[in-house]
Design an enzyme around this catalytic site. Structure first.
Site, short mmCIF file in Angstrom:
data_model
loop_
_atom_site.label_atom_id
_atom_site.label_comp_id
_atom_site.label_asym_id
_atom_site.label_seq_id
_atom_site.Cartn_x
_atom_site.Cartn_y
_atom_site.Cartn_z
N HIS A 1 0.82 -1.21 0.00
CA HIS A 1 0.00 0.00 0.00
C HIS A 1 0.86 1.27 0.00
O HIS A 1 1.97 1.27 0.51
CB HIS A 1 -0.88 0.04 1.25
CG HIS A 1 -1.78 -1.14 1.38
ND1 HIS A 1 -2.10 -1.70 2.59
CD2 HIS A 1 -2.42 -1.88 0.45
CE1 HIS A 1 -2.91 -2.74 2.40
NE2 HIS A 1 -3.11 -2.86 1.11
N LYS B 1 6.35 6.35 7.33
CA LYS B 1 5.86 5.51 8.43
C LYS B 1 7.03 4.98 9.24
O LYS B 1 8.09 4.68 8.69
CB LYS B 1 5.08 4.30 7.89
CG LYS B 1 3.87 4.64 7.07
CD LYS B 1 3.28 3.38 6.47
CE LYS B 1 2.15 3.71 5.53
NZ LYS B 1 1.67 2.51 4.83
N TYR C 1 1.92 1.34 13.28
CA TYR C 1 2.39 2.29 12.26
C TYR C 1 2.28 3.69 12.84
O TYR C 1 1.20 4.10 13.24
CB TYR C 1 1.48 2.36 11.04
CG TYR C 1 0.88 1.16 10.42
CD1 TYR C 1 1.11 0.91 9.07
CD2 TYR C 1 0.02 0.32 11.11
CE1 TYR C 1 0.50 -0.17 8.44
CE2 TYR C 1 -0.57 -0.76 10.49
CZ TYR C 1 -0.33 -1.00 9.15
OH TYR C 1 -0.93 -2.05 8.52
N ASP D 1 -6.85 -6.17 -1.79
CA ASP D 1 -5.44 -6.41 -2.06
C ASP D 1 -5.23 -7.41 -3.20
O ASP D 1 -4.22 -7.34 -3.90
CB ASP D 1 -4.71 -6.90 -0.81
CG ASP D 1 -4.43 -5.76 0.17
OD1 ASP D 1 -4.71 -4.59 -0.16
OD2 ASP D 1 -3.93 -6.04 1.28
#
Length: 181
Positions: free
Chosen positions: A62, A72, A132, A170
């Site tokens: 992603h 991140k 995250y 996904d």
């Protein structure tokens, strides 16, 4: 904290110092001043996310586009994952290359994934909790991704496809070449 450069520019491994004694352990999970001093990468985290997943779950690859791109800092609070990031910065010497690392709750190692990277992970243990820290807010209209089994990227996830657990979204992600070639 110790910072180690990966083969992908600006993508770094962060190993916090863990203090252990008879009571348990303590660590500073992030220190902006120390991180900047070691990397010269400015980051201001604004959103924290947690996911809990079973063994075999693959989330990714992603990324957010445009003004909503996110850097991140990822870590595992419980369990373990194979973490993968892909450099999508067209002006980078490592454009289209990926890096993978095992993250777990024992070593406490973290990975800093810069803006302009796709990110995903494969869960290696049941009830894994993944964290995250993001430097930009999530925006649904800016979300994108690359299919996990992209032939150009040729990522070795270390598991047979029949063992993977993927979201329907996904499974439908585009290939790297359809987005970037």
């Amino acid at each position: 904290m110790t910072i180690q450069q990966t083969p992908l520019k600006d993508c770094v491994i962060v190993t916090p110092k863990v203090f252990r004694d008879s009571r348990g352990s303590f660590l500073e999970s992030f220190n902006q001043k120390a991180f900047y001093g070691a990397t010269e990468l400015p980051v201001d985290f604004v959103q924290d996310n947690l996911s809990t997943s079973s063994k075999g779950v693959l989330r990714g690859l992603h990324f957010q586009t445009g003004n909503y791109a996110q850097a991140k800092l990822v870590s595992v609070l419980k369990g373990s994952v194979l973490d993968v990031c892909v450099d999508l910065r067209r002006d980078s010497k490592t454009f289209g290359e990926h890096f993978s690392i095992k993250l777990d709750d024992k070593t406490k190692t973290q990975l800093f994934v810069p803006k302009g990277f796709a990110h995903g992970f494969l869960v290696l243990e049941d009830e894994t909790i993944f964290s995250y820290k993001c430097d930009n807010y999530y925006n649904k209209e800016a979300e994108s991704g690359i299919i996990y089994n992209d032939p150009y990227l040729n990522i070795n996830w270390g598991i047979s496809e029949s063992e993977l657990i993927l979201s329907e979204k996904d499974k439908q992600l585009p290939t790297f070449e359809s987005l970037f070639k």
